[in-house]
Scaffold this motif. Sequence first.
Motif, short mmCIF file in Angstrom:
data_model
loop_
_atom_site.label_atom_id
_atom_site.label_comp_id
_atom_site.label_asym_id
_atom_site.label_seq_id
_atom_site.Cartn_x
_atom_site.Cartn_y
_atom_site.Cartn_z
N ALA A 87 -7.03 -50.94 37.13
CA ALA A 87 -5.70 -50.37 36.93
C ALA A 87 -5.77 -48.99 36.28
O ALA A 87 -4.90 -48.14 36.53
N ASP A 88 -6.80 -48.74 35.47
CA ASP A 88 -6.92 -47.44 34.79
C ASP A 88 -7.60 -46.38 35.64
O ASP A 88 -7.82 -45.26 35.17
N GLY A 89 -7.94 -46.70 36.89
CA GLY A 89 -8.54 -45.73 37.80
C GLY A 89 -10.05 -45.71 37.81
O GLY A 89 -10.65 -44.99 38.62
N THR A 90 -10.71 -46.47 36.95
CA THR A 90 -12.17 -46.49 36.96
C THR A 90 -12.67 -47.26 38.17
O THR A 90 -12.13 -48.31 38.52
N PRO A 91 -13.70 -46.73 38.85
CA PRO A 91 -14.18 -47.37 40.08
C PRO A 91 -14.73 -48.78 39.82
O PRO A 91 -15.28 -49.08 38.76
N LEU A 92 -14.58 -49.63 40.84
CA LEU A 92 -15.13 -50.97 40.82
C LEU A 92 -16.22 -51.06 41.88
O LEU A 92 -15.93 -51.10 43.07
N PRO A 93 -17.49 -51.09 41.49
CA PRO A 93 -18.54 -51.26 42.49
C PRO A 93 -18.40 -52.62 43.17
O PRO A 93 -18.01 -53.61 42.54
N ILE B 196 -9.69 -57.40 33.97
CA ILE B 196 -8.99 -58.61 33.55
C ILE B 196 -7.59 -58.24 33.05
O ILE B 196 -7.43 -57.39 32.18
N VAL B 197 -6.60 -58.90 33.60
CA VAL B 197 -5.21 -58.70 33.20
C VAL B 197 -4.87 -59.59 32.02
O VAL B 197 -4.31 -59.14 31.02
N ASP B 198 -5.17 -60.87 32.14
CA ASP B 198 -4.88 -61.85 31.10
C ASP B 198 -6.02 -62.85 31.09
O ASP B 198 -6.25 -63.54 32.09
N ARG C 204 -1.94 -47.39 29.73
CA ARG C 204 -3.21 -47.65 29.06
C ARG C 204 -3.53 -49.12 28.89
O ARG C 204 -4.65 -49.48 28.49
N ARG C 205 -2.53 -49.97 29.12
CA ARG C 205 -2.75 -51.39 28.87
C ARG C 205 -1.83 -52.22 29.76
O ARG C 205 -0.87 -51.70 30.33
N TRP C 206 -2.15 -53.50 29.84
CA TRP C 206 -1.29 -54.45 30.51
C TRP C 206 -0.25 -54.97 29.52
O TRP C 206 -0.61 -55.48 28.46
#
Length: 429
Positions: free
Chosen positions: A241-247, A257-259, A305-307
């Motif tokens: 969600a913060d834009g950092t890539p997910l390999p 992780i959301v919750d 910045r957060r959920w």
Amino acid sequence: MPIARLLFATLMLTMSSAARPALPRIEAIDRVWAGHYSRFALVTTERRIIVAYYDANRQLTVATRARDDGASWVYHRLASWTGWDSHNYIAAAVDSAGQIHVVANLHNDPLVYFRTMRAGDPRSFVGVAAMVDGQRERRMTYPVFLRDGAGGLIFKYRDGGSGNGNEIYNRYDPATGRWSALLASPLVNGEGRRNAYFVGPTPGPDGRFHLAWVWRETPDAATNHDLSYAVSRDLVHWTRADGTPLPLPITLKAAGIVDPVPVRGGMINNNSVIGFDRQDRPIITYHKFVADGSTQIFLARWEGRRWHIAQASEWAGFRWDFGGGGSLDSRLFVEGAVADAAGLLRIRVRRDGAPIDLIVDEATLARRGERPGTTLADTLAPLIATPPGMTLNTVESDGVAIAWPTRPPNRDRPTADIPEPTTLRLVLP
């Protein structure tokens, strides 16, 4: 306007002495298997209606007709028969060349796939033994057709079993009639110890694909945990969600992780659904246990910045304590949040068969109350008789719907008797 609202408005006007418009048009398609629920498929194009279902003899069948009033149905029965497993739902799509694709009858099974050889003609279906990799396509579940950003046809499925599976995506080339792998690896990897259960990807008003899922450790439905999220513009490159890539493949350790709901925390697969507010921000609807042991609906929204996580229901004494394997007769279903012009969000849920609209403040996600809701099945109830012990199932697409009664899921096990077939109907507003 969704067909449920159109039909509800029509029925209300019909009951008025001041107006007598025509009732919704309902026509029979076929007699169908009613021993347990397994979702049928409805696909609509500009000119045609296509329905794929299990007929009265449990045989996979495709029926098509033109959208013109009074058009006749054309039927074709395919070489596949369902058993008692509610996982064996049907997926169907039409590609850009007009060919019909149907995948069905899969729960850790080899691929069952048919496609037409003449555009739009169900009597030209042929069986296809493999899409991309015949060795991999031997333990398939949860077939889904979707579209990429350019409208291209994508197919996804789970490879492997509950508690140990990977998510696979394929891309179709209508020019060659062939499928190829969309990704160089599975989207998500359970590392041989778990698997992910997805709803989506959901196309957003921001032009991106939004994906929410839960992880499960074993076939026991109570072992779902850790609500997660990822987003992509092309279904190939994914970020948190913060834009950092997910390999890829995404693992539990790397996931956004959301919750962090724990195992046996009251969260179930297929009930983590994405909606959007008027700022196009994704909102995930899901449920979990709270401190007093009750089951409650929650919303999660990324706010820079957060959920931000907020409780949307306040139900005294309601607890859905599910567990075990097989298809559950679910007590709770959720839909994605929908925003209105008054600055409120509506979250539609169905609890123990009763539709409820939860209302929250769009700006803060604070609860504003709840009210009775209306589903398409509820609206059709005065028009379509449902036998005792059955529920009326519906699927909607582009202003039309199909409806048919069945018994609920029975954890994928046979019942002591076999009910009479019921009628599958087309519903036109």
